[in-house]
Design an enzyme around this catalytic site. Structure first.
Site, PDB file in Angstrom:
ATOM      1  N   ASP A  55       3.402   1.581   3.263  1.00 43.45           N
ATOM      2  CA  ASP A  55       2.919   1.380   3.908  1.00 43.45           C
ATOM      3  C   ASP A  55       3.206   0.229   4.869  1.00 43.45           C
ATOM      4  OD1 ASP A  55       1.350   0.585   6.766  1.00 43.45           O
ATOM      5  OD2 ASP A  55      -0.422   1.956   5.915  1.00 43.45           O
ATOM      6  N   ASP A  59       0.919  -1.249   0.362  1.00 43.16           N
ATOM      7  CA  ASP A  59      -0.036   0.218  -0.471  1.00 43.16           C
ATOM      8  C   ASP A  59       0.409   1.371   0.233  1.00 43.16           C
ATOM      9  OD1 ASP A  59      -1.976   1.864   0.162  1.00 43.16           O
ATOM     10  OD2 ASP A  59      -2.720   1.749   2.938  1.00 43.16           O
ATOM     11  N   ASP A 105       0.346   5.142   0.130  1.00 40.46           N
ATOM     12  CA  ASP A 105      -0.816   6.682   0.881  1.00 40.46           C
ATOM     13  C   ASP A 105       0.510   7.415   0.734  1.00 40.46           C
ATOM     14  OD1 ASP A 105      -2.750   7.595   2.139  1.00 40.46           O
ATOM     15  OD2 ASP A 105      -3.843   5.664   1.978  1.00 40.46           O
TER      16      ASP A 105
END
Ligand SMILES: [Zn+2]
Ligand SMILES: [Zn+2]
Length: 404
Positions: free
Chosen positions: A310, A95, A97
């Site tokens: 992440d 991920d 972000d």
């Protein structure tokens, strides 16, 4: 439910109820857990499972949730309690972000308020409040072009590492825009699905370049007859070795002044032809640059070439992650798959909008932004009729309320 949530849910319902609507579940769908975060009281419906895409769409149409998730893990009994599910492996998921990126624009569009003392600030929230040491904040974020472009660059670096270093076949990779501030990369591979949390942590550290020792990447020095010679990796070597050299090349291309070297070294690097990095052992060819200088440059190169993923998402082997093809309740944008060869051209502000027509809303406060080819805002305490996708974005971001 508040009027804003009601309006959003009505629009979501209309979208999901369209007769031509199709949802495609993940591979091994019957062995996945599904979760739905409802608008009402932010209640989470979990431990659901579906055998077919039609059943899944049926549930989404019934619940009309704000967010739809599925487990990266496969289970023998996906509807059982966590202890009794019977874990059978999990996709390797990354991920990226904007929440975890240090973009310069953040202070212009994000802000925070301490839940302890009410202290406020611009940009990302600090780890702890500078005045009361509390660690809980209300955050207001915005999805901005610069942040999303940076997230895309991080994704491209990640793909290079996953394909070149881990040897993942690109056909086992899928890339998704999350519908908000980032991208997800899913690796579906039998070889990797059995990895436990510790093993995934090693992968995270590798991608971040965490704890990387330049000596173990071949950067070292030898002495013979009073002459010290620096030796190190070459361009094109696999893994972090070659990546360090490419990173140094990129750093030098961007400007020697930013590298915080001494003035004599800065001058020497300026006069040096960095194309030497491509051709021959160069580690002794810059006047005044010894092992210490090269080590410092190598570590900056690692920073530059690592991908800011992440860490929690990748290591969690029971993670629920957003289902592509569903609406993101934070924005009203669609989570969509992006073909890797199109990643560079992908425009999240055009290709993930779904709501057509126009809507009237009262905007409290919003920065200027673009959706498709339309530029909107900034808005301050005003009632406006907007393209529905823009109005939905402002409603979902709680920057606006429905107006009649
Ligand atoms: Zn505080
Ligand atoms: Zn930004």
């Amino acid at each position: 439910m508040d009027p804003t949530s009601q309006t959003i849910q009505q629009q979501f319902q209309r979208y999901y109820l369209e007769p031509a609507r199709r949802i495609t579940g993940p591979q091994s769908m019957a062995n996945r857990e599904f979760g739905f975060l409802l608008f009402k009281e932010k209640f989470m419906v979990r431990h659901r499972s579906f055998r077919t895409n039609e059943q899944l769409l049926g549930a989404i149409r019934d619940l009309v949730p704000a967010h739809v998730y599925f487990s990266t893990a496969r289970y023998k009994e996906p509807t059982a309690t966590m202890e009794e599910k019977g874990w059978e492996g999990a996709d390797l998921v990354f991920d990226i972000d904007a929440d975890h990126l240090d973009t310069e624009c953040k202070p212009t569009h994000d802000n925070w308020k301490c839940k302890g003392c009410g202290n406020v600030g611009r940009g990302s929230a600090p780890k702890i409040c500078p005045s009361c040491k509390n660690d809980r904040f209300e955050e207001q974020t915005w999805l901005c072009e610069k942040c999303l472009r940076q997230a895309k660059e991080e994704t491209e670096k990640l793909l290079d590492i996953v394909i070149s270093d881990f040897g993942v076949d690109p056909s086992n990779l899928r890339i998704f825009f999350s519908g908000h501030r980032g991208y997800h990369v899913h690796v579906n591979s039998k070889d990797l699905s059995g990895l436990d949390e510790e093993e995934r942590k090693e992968i995270v550290d590798y991608v971040l370049g965490l704890g990387l020792e330049t000596k173990l990447q071949g950067l070292n020095q030898t002495s013979s007859g009073g002459v010290t010679t620096v030796e190190g990796p070459m361009m094109g070597e696999p893994g972090w070795r070659g990546r360090i050299v490419t990173g140094i090349y990129d750093l030098l291309s961007e400007g020697v002044e930013n590298l915080q070297l001494g003035s004599a070294q800065t001058q020497a690097f300026k006069e040096w032809n960095r194309e030497a990095l491509f051709t021959k052992p160069f580690w002794n060819s810059v006047r005044g640059a010894g092992l210490g200088t090269w080590q410092a440059l190598a570590l900056k190169a690692v920073q530059k070439k690592s991908s800011r993923i992440d860490t929690v998402v990748t290591t969690d082997i029971h993670r629920l992650i957003r289902l592509p093809g569903t609406l993101n309740g934070h924005t009203g944008l669609l989570a969509v798959e992006v073909q890797s060869e199109r990643l560079d051209d992908f425009d999240p502000f055009t290709e993930s909008t779904v709501f057509a027509g126009s809507m009237k809303v009262h905007v409290k406060e919003a920065p200027s932004f673009r959706l498709g080819t339309v530029h909107l805002g900034p808005f301050h305490d005003e009632s406006v009729t907007l393209p529905a996708a823009a109005a939905m974005l402002l409603l979902c971001k709680r920057r606006a309320e429905p107006a009649t």
